[in-house]
Design a protein around this motif. Structure first.
Motif, short mmCIF file in Angstrom:
data_model
loop_
_atom_site.label_atom_id
_atom_site.label_comp_id
_atom_site.label_asym_id
_atom_site.label_seq_id
_atom_site.Cartn_x
_atom_site.Cartn_y
_atom_site.Cartn_z
N ARG A 46 -22.45 44.45 -13.66
CA ARG A 46 -21.49 43.49 -13.10
C ARG A 46 -21.76 42.09 -13.61
NH1 ARG A 46 -18.80 46.10 -9.38
NH2 ARG A 46 -19.93 47.71 -8.26
N GLY A 47 -20.71 41.41 -13.99
CA GLY A 47 -20.85 40.02 -14.41
C GLY A 47 -21.32 39.84 -15.84
N GLU A 48 -21.59 40.93 -16.51
CA GLU A 48 -22.06 40.82 -17.90
C GLU A 48 -20.89 40.72 -18.86
OE1 GLU A 48 -26.15 42.97 -19.31
OE2 GLU A 48 -24.49 44.24 -18.76
N LEU A 173 -11.29 45.14 -12.27
CA LEU A 173 -12.73 45.33 -12.15
C LEU A 173 -13.41 44.95 -13.45
CD1 LEU A 173 -12.70 48.83 -10.46
CD2 LEU A 173 -13.40 46.69 -9.39
N LEU A 174 -12.69 45.19 -14.53
CA LEU A 174 -13.30 45.08 -15.85
C LEU A 174 -12.25 44.54 -16.81
CD1 LEU A 174 -15.68 45.95 -17.75
CD2 LEU A 174 -14.54 48.14 -17.96
N LEU A 175 -12.64 43.56 -17.62
CA LEU A 175 -11.72 43.02 -18.61
C LEU A 175 -12.10 43.55 -19.99
CD1 LEU A 175 -9.42 40.90 -19.12
CD2 LEU A 175 -11.24 39.32 -19.74
N LEU A 176 -11.12 44.06 -20.70
CA LEU A 176 -11.36 44.54 -22.06
C LEU A 176 -10.60 43.65 -23.04
CD1 LEU A 176 -10.75 48.35 -21.46
CD2 LEU A 176 -12.91 47.13 -21.38
N MET A 177 -11.22 43.32 -24.14
CA MET A 177 -10.53 42.48 -25.12
C MET A 177 -10.69 43.09 -26.51
SD MET A 177 -10.98 38.57 -23.95
CE MET A 177 -12.75 38.36 -23.87
N ASP A 178 -9.55 43.32 -27.15
CA ASP A 178 -9.56 43.93 -28.48
C ASP A 178 -9.26 42.85 -29.51
OD1 ASP A 178 -9.45 45.55 -30.64
OD2 ASP A 178 -7.63 46.61 -30.05
N GLU A 179 -10.27 42.43 -30.24
CA GLU A 179 -10.11 41.37 -31.25
C GLU A 179 -9.21 40.26 -30.74
OE1 GLU A 179 -11.04 41.72 -34.72
OE2 GLU A 179 -11.65 43.81 -34.81
N PRO A 180 -9.54 39.65 -29.60
CA PRO A 180 -8.58 38.74 -28.95
C PRO A 180 -8.25 37.51 -29.79
CG PRO A 180 -10.72 38.58 -27.91
CD PRO A 180 -10.82 39.70 -28.88
N THR A 206 -16.65 40.73 -15.48
CA THR A 206 -17.31 41.66 -16.38
C THR A 206 -16.36 41.94 -17.53
OG1 THR A 206 -18.19 42.66 -14.40
CG2 THR A 206 -18.59 43.80 -16.47
N CYS A 207 -16.88 41.88 -18.74
CA CYS A 207 -15.98 41.94 -19.89
C CYS A 207 -16.60 42.70 -21.05
CB CYS A 207 -15.65 40.50 -20.29
SG CYS A 207 -14.83 40.36 -21.86
N VAL A 208 -15.80 43.53 -21.68
CA VAL A 208 -16.21 44.18 -22.92
C VAL A 208 -15.24 43.75 -24.00
CG1 VAL A 208 -16.60 46.36 -24.13
CG2 VAL A 208 -17.06 46.20 -21.67
N MET A 209 -15.78 43.18 -25.08
CA MET A 209 -14.91 42.75 -26.17
C MET A 209 -15.29 43.50 -27.43
SD MET A 209 -14.35 38.93 -27.68
CE MET A 209 -15.57 38.67 -28.94
#
Lengths: 369, 278
Positions: A46-48, A173-180, A206-209
Motif C-alpha cells: 500500500r502506498g508504494e 485501490l490501485l492506479l496503473l499507468m501505461d507509458e503515461p 498505490t501505483c504501478v507504471m
C-alpha cells in the motif's frame, strides 16, 4: 488535501509497508499466441509507487493489462486487496476490479467534455456528490477553466491531467499507468513526471507504471523492476539499478557506459588495458579470470595530467556538461561526461584518468542473460 | 509565387470534366425541349415537367423505390453494424475466416448471380412454406438488405478498427458494464460510420436495377426498373425531366454536405487555435 484512496492513509506508511495490496503470483501470459510473460511475480505494498521498466516487447504492458483484467493469464494468480481477481480461466471483469488505468494515448472519450470524462467513473454516486467529486478533481489538476472543453481542444499536458483525473476520481485501490508520458515532449515530460509523483505520494496512492524510459521510471518509482523477455531481471531502487546492476543487461539498459575487458587479480583489483582498477570490496572471481568492468561516463574524469590519452570521436552538448565519445590509442571506446567548460572538438587529444570506486564486474561475453 | 500551370494537365482536366458533365448538361437541356422526340430540338418548354407531375406511374415507382431504400438502409445498418462489431471486436472465434469471407462475398458477387439465386430462393420458399406468396416490395427489400449489409459491415469494421479498443477498455476500467460501454462509448463514436453506412445502403438500393428486376413481381416496379423499361419501349422526354429533378436533388444534397463539412473544419481550426494559445 483529500485522500484519494480510502485504503491507503498517507500517515501510516510504516504500518502499511507490511500490507501487500497487489500480489502477482507466478503468472504467464500469451500475446498474439506467443508467450510474452513467464512465471512473473511481484508484490506491491500500500502506498508504494513502483515501475516496470524494459525495452519494447519485454512483456511489461501485458503484465499491466493482466492486472487491469484485460488480458487472461495462463498460470498463477493475481490478488488485489487480498481478493483473487485473476486465476486461470477465472477472471473478475475489469469493471469490478476497482483499478484505475491511465492509457498510453490517454484514451479520453472524444465525444465527452473534460467534466463528463472525469465523471465517467462516478456512476454510483448521486448527482450532487458526483459534481463535488469532479469539481475537486478539476481544481486539483488545475483544469477548472477547461471543464467544458472537448479533449481535442486541449494541449498534450492538459489531456494527460484529464486522463489522470478520470482514473483517480473513482478512488481506485490501485492506479496503473501505461507509458503515461510517452506522448509529451521532453520538457513537459519531466515536469509532469515530477508533478504526478508528488501528487501520488501526497495522496498515498498505490501505483504501478510501465515505461521504456528510465527517466520516467526514476522520477516515479520508489522501486523499479527492470524487465527483459517477460520476466523481472532486477527489482531494486533506481540508485542501486544504476550503481549496482546485477546483470550485463541491466548495466547496459540503465544509463550510459561501456564495458572494458580485464583480468581479476588478488580478488581486489582488475588489470585492464587502461591500467589497474582497485575494487572497494572483494571480487568473487578467481585470479586471471576474464571479466569485464562497467565504466560509467562519470567514472572517466578529465585530467590534463591523466595517464590515458584518447581522441574525441563524437561529442554531444548537454548544457552544463558535454558527453564525449573517446577512443584511446589502443582503440578502446570510452564514454566521458565532462563539465561544459572542458570544451574539445572532434579529433582533439584529451587526457583522462579513471575514477572508479565501486567496480561493477561481469563475466566476459555474458551478453546472453 | 503562382506556378505556371501546365497546359497539358489543364487540358486533360477539362477533357475529364467534360466527359463527366456534358451528358448531364445535355440531359438537363433536353428536359426543357418541346419536341416529343428526345433528340430533336423543338423549342423551350416545361411541358414534360407538367406531364411528369401528372404521371401516376412515375410517382408510384419513385415512392416504391424510396420506401424500399429507407427500409433497406435501416435494416442493413442494424445488421451490418452487428456484423461489423463481430468482425472488429471478437478477435478469435471458431469459423472467423469463413465468417469474414462470407460477409464480404456479396461485395464481389456479380449482381446477376445474387439476383438469380434470390429469385430461386423465393420461389422455393413459396412452394415449401407458402411465403412469400407473391414477389414484390417485400422480396425486393429483403434482396437489397442482403447485399447492402455487406457494405455497411465493411464501413463499420474499418471505423471500429480506426477507433481502437482502448476507449472501450478505459470505460470498462472506470467500472462501466459492457452494455453501458456499448451505449455510452461505442455507439456514439460509431454514429458517423453508421450514418455513412445508412446513406450508402440507401443509395445502393435506389440505384439497383438488376437484382430488383429478378425478385420483383407484377405491379411493383422500382424507379430504375421503370426508366429501363421506358428506354426499351421508346423514351419519352418526361424521363429527362425526372432525371433533371434527381440531379437537382443530389446536387443540393452534396452542397449541404459540403457546407456542413466546411463549417466543421473551420470550427476545428478555431478550437485548435484556442487550445494552442494557452
Amino acid at each position: 488535501m483529500k485522500q484519494y484512496s480510502p485504503n491507503s492513509p498517507r500517515h501510516s506508511l510504516p504500518r502499511s509497508e507490511a500490507e501487500p495490496l497487489l500480489e502477482i503470483r507466478g503468472i504467464s501470459c500469451n500475446y498474439d499466441l506467443e508467450r510474452a510473460v513467464f512465471d512473473f511475480s511481484l508484490t506491491v505494498h500500500r502506498g508504494e509507487q513502483v515501475c516496470l521498466l524494459g525495452p519494447s516487447g519485454c512483456g511489461k504492458t501485458t503484465v499491466l493489462r493482466a492486472i487491469a483484467g484485460f488480458h487472461p493469464i495462463l498460470t498463477g494468480s493475481i490478488l488485489i486487496n487480498d481478493q483473487q481477481v485473476s486465476a486461470v480461466k477465472n477472471m473478475v471483469p475489469p469493471e469490478a476490479r476497482r483499478v484505475g488505468m491511465v492509457f498510453q494515448d490517454h484514451a479520453l472519450f472524444p465525444h465527452l467534455t473534460v467534466r463528463e470524462n472525469i465523471a465517467a467513473g462516478l456512476d454510483q454516486l448521486s448527482a450532487g456528490l458526483r459534481g463535488e467529486s469532479v469539481g475537486e478533481m478539476l481544481d486539483r489538476m488545475g483544469l477548472g477553466h477547461h471543464a467544458d472543453r472537448y479533449p481535442h481542444e486541449l494541449s498534450g499536458g492538459q489531456q494527460q491531467r484529464v486522463a489522470l483525473a478520470r482514473a483517480l476520481a473513482p478512488k481506485p485501490l490501485l492506479l496503473l499507468m501505461d507509458e503515461p508520458f510517452s506522448s509529451l515532449d521532453q520538457e513537459l515530460r519531466e515536469h509532469m513526471g515530477q508533478e504526478v509523483s508528488d501528487m501520488l505520494k501526497e495522496s498515498g496512492t498505490t501505483c504501478v507504471m510501465v515505461t521504456h524510459d528510465q527517466n520516467d521510471a526514476f522520477a516515479l518509482g520508489d522501486k523499479v523492476g527492470v524487465m527483459s523477455e517477460g520476466a523481472i531481471v532486477q527489482w531494486d531502487t533506481p540508485y542501486n539499478l544504476y550503481h549496482q546492476p546485477q546483470t550485463h543487461f541491466v548495466a547496459d539498459f540503465i544509463g550510459n557506459g561501456v564495458f572494458i575487458n580485464g583480468q581479476c587479480e588478488d580478488k581486489k583489483q582488475v588489470n585492464t588495458s587502461l591500467g589497474m582498477l582497485q575494487s572497494d570490496i572483494a571480487l568473487d572471481w578467481s585470479n586471471d579470470a576474464d571479466i569485464e568492468v562497467l565504466l560509467r561516463p562519470d567514472d572517466v574524469v578529465y585530467d590534463p595530467e591523466g595517464p590515458i590519452i584518447a581522441k574525441v570521436t563524437r561529442r554531444a552538448f548537454k548544457g552544463a556538461q558535454i558527453m564525449y565519445t573517446l577512443r584511446t590509442l589502443d582503440g578502446v571506446k570510452l564514454l566521458a561526461l565532462f563539465p561544459s567548460h572542458a570544451n574539445f572538438g572532434i579529433g582533439d587529444e584529451v587526457r583522462v584518468r579513471l575514477d572508479v570506486d565501486h567496480l561493477v564486474v561481469f563475466e566476459q561475453n555474458s551478453v546472453v542473460d | 509565387m503562382p506556378k505556371k500551370r501546365s497546359t497539358f494537365l489543364l487540358s486533360v482536366l477539362c477533357f475529364g470534366m467534360a466527359f463527366l458533365y456534358i451528358p448531364m448538361f445535355l440531359l438537363i437541356v433536353y428536359s426543357f425541349n418541346y419536341s416529343k422526340i428526345v433528340s430533336v430540338w423543338g423549342g423551350l418548354s416545361t411541358r414534360w415537367y407538367t406531364s411528369l407531375f401528372e404521371s401516376e406511374e412515375i410517382w408510384s415507382a419513385l415512392m416504391l423505390s424510396l420506401k424500399i431504400a429507407i427500409v433497406n438502409a435501416t435494416f442493413a445498418t442494424l445488421l451490418g453494424t452487428l456484423a461489423g462489431l463481430a468482425l472488429a471486436r471478437f478477435r478469435y472465434f471458431r469459423g472467423r475466416t469463413l465468417f469474414t469471407g462470407m460477409i464480404s462475398a456479396p461485395l464481389v458477387m456479380p449482381e446477376v448471380i445474387t439476383g438469380l439465386s434470390l429469385l430461386l430462393l423465393f420461389i422455393t420458399l413459396g412452394d415449401l412454406i407458402g411465403w412469400p406468396e407473391k414477389r414484390g416490395i417485400t422480396t425486393i427489400t429483403i434482396a437489397h438488405i442482403t447485399f447492402s449489409l455487406a457494405y455497411v459491415a465493411v464501413i463499420i469494421e474499418s471505423r471500429l478498427s480506426g477507433i481502437g479498443e482502448t476507449l472501450e477498455e478505459a470505460a470498462l476500467d472506470l467500472g462501466a458494464k459492457p452494455l453501458r460501454v456499448m451505449m455510452d462509448i461505442t455507439l456514439p463514436l460509431l454514429a458517423p460510420g453508421m450514418l455513412a453506412g445508412w446513406l450508402l445502403a440507401f443509395t445502393l438500393s435506389l440505384d439497383d436495377l438488376v437484382i430488383a428486376s429478378f425478385v420483383s413481381g407484377p405491379g411493383s416496379s422500382t424507379l430504375p426498373m421503370l426508366i429501363y423499361s421506358r428506354v426499351k419501349l421508346g423514351l419519352k422526354p418526361d424521363i429527362n425531366a425526372l432525371a433533371t429533378m434527381i440531379i437537382l436533388a443530389v446536387a443540393i444534397g452534396v452542397l449541404i454536405a459540403g457546407w456542413i463539412l466546411i463549417r466543421q473544419q473551420k470550427q476545428r481550426q478555431r478550437d485548435a487555435q484556442l487550445a494552442g494559445t494557452e
